[in-house]
Design an enzyme around this catalytic site. Sequence first.
Site, PDB file in Angstrom:
ATOM      1  N   GLN A   1      46.311   3.468 115.420  1.00  0.00           N
ATOM      2  CA  GLN A   1      45.412   3.907 114.350  1.00  0.00           C
ATOM      3  C   GLN A   1      45.549   3.060 113.095  1.00  0.00           C
ATOM      4  OE1 GLN A   1      47.539   7.839 114.044  1.00  0.00           O
ATOM      5  NE2 GLN A   1      47.186   7.554 111.850  1.00  0.00           N
TER       6      GLN A   1
ATOM      7  N   CYS B 278      44.566   9.961 112.839  1.00  0.00           N
ATOM      8  CA  CYS B 278      45.185  10.513 114.047  1.00  0.00           C
ATOM      9  C   CYS B 278      44.289  11.549 114.699  1.00  0.00           C
ATOM     10  CB  CYS B 278      46.534  11.123 113.705  1.00  0.00           C
ATOM     11  SG  CYS B 278      46.454  12.462 112.473  1.00  0.00           S
TER      12      CYS B 278
ATOM     13  N   HIS C 141      49.828  16.066 111.677  1.00  0.00           N
ATOM     14  CA  HIS C 141      49.591  14.938 112.577  1.00  0.00           C
ATOM     15  C   HIS C 141      49.047  15.444 113.911  1.00  0.00           C
ATOM     16  CE1 HIS C 141      49.923  10.927 114.069  1.00  0.00           C
ATOM     17  NE2 HIS C 141      50.920  11.180 114.900  1.00  0.00           N
TER      18      HIS C 141
ATOM     19  N   ASN D  10      51.277   9.267 121.292  1.00  0.00           N
ATOM     20  CA  ASN D  10      51.011   9.055 119.885  1.00  0.00           C
ATOM     21  C   ASN D  10      49.988   7.927 119.722  1.00  0.00           C
ATOM     22  OD1 ASN D  10      51.210   9.375 117.117  1.00  0.00           O
ATOM     23  ND2 ASN D  10      53.417   9.074 117.030  1.00  0.00           N
TER      24      ASN D  10
END
Length: 361
Positions: free
Chosen positions: A152, A158, A292, A313
């Site tokens: 990102q 995110c 997040h 992630n």
Amino acid sequence: MKNSLAIGLLAVVVAAMAVAAIHDVDMNDVPFTDEDLESEESMWSLYQRWRNMYASSPFLDATENERRFEAFKENAKYVNEFNKKEGMTYELGLNKFADLTLEEFLAKYTGSKVDAATLASFPEPVEEEEPVGVPTAWDWRQRGAVTPVKDQGSCGSCWAFSSVGAVESTYAIATKKKPVTLSEQQVLDCSGGGDCNGGYVSTVLSSFAVKKGIALSQSYPRYSAAKMACRTTPRTPVVKMDGAASVPSSNEAALKLAVYTRPVSVLIEADKNFQLYKAGVYSGPCGTKVNHAVLAVGYGVAPNNIKYWIVKNSWNTNWGESGYIRMKREITDKRGLCGIAMYGMYPTKKSAAISMVVDSY
């Protein structure tokens, strides 16, 4: 003579490949010892080694360089002290975020928000008991339903990456084919779900992915870590979902069942230890002030019998375990570690066709 030269050249190439392979293994952090922390001079040398690997800009003015160095020193001491603790199930490292304060890190690399009104509009979650036959370990990566880890960048997007990852995996499971890669940039530009200061997974999954559809990555301008004007054009190929659903809140058994069915977008609280995570089963400590968005793609049990979630992630593969983190599950707090069981969301899909945009965005 020629044969000897060829053999010598081959040896050099093999040695270079071996060094490169070792370097790849150690890419996630810069190793150091207590001696590196003994003085300003040794700290500065360590900082320069770190900069040679990770610094995004080769040149900084004196003021900024000093500021980065101060943050780096604090993080290096913190990592060193943490990794000496006994009984920890994970370790920290001097990764690519090691010159950032926690405040800077959170501002640039997190960004998930909670929209209670949108979540309330999701279908009422059904409390389900775990059926007999659900395996003790499950990993959607091994079943070809997860796209590679993405990045990102220094944009609080995110929420877009978690949403897109959930749609990519749901579509792959529906089609029983290799997942198509979809565009986070289009979601950032066009969904109305947020910007680089944060946004809402719930908006993307319940509205944009259903009504408009997410563009194939090759059919939309590449990701730039900045929100731009929407550039979706007529006849852009998009993937649409049928709807969205939520996992019963604060119920890890329900989350396990959901993840066994498909990858699930989850919200967590990322903090200093999360920032500097290197490897192992992450066990906190952390709170539940979620900030997040990530993607739970499976679950498992470590050799020491610690149960964990497999979490994808969006900070590239040079963070954590090749871009993933294992997070401890089935803890005492019903909200789950770092709040992971509080806001599970996923798209639903029965039909499998890729649509074309025929109207204006």
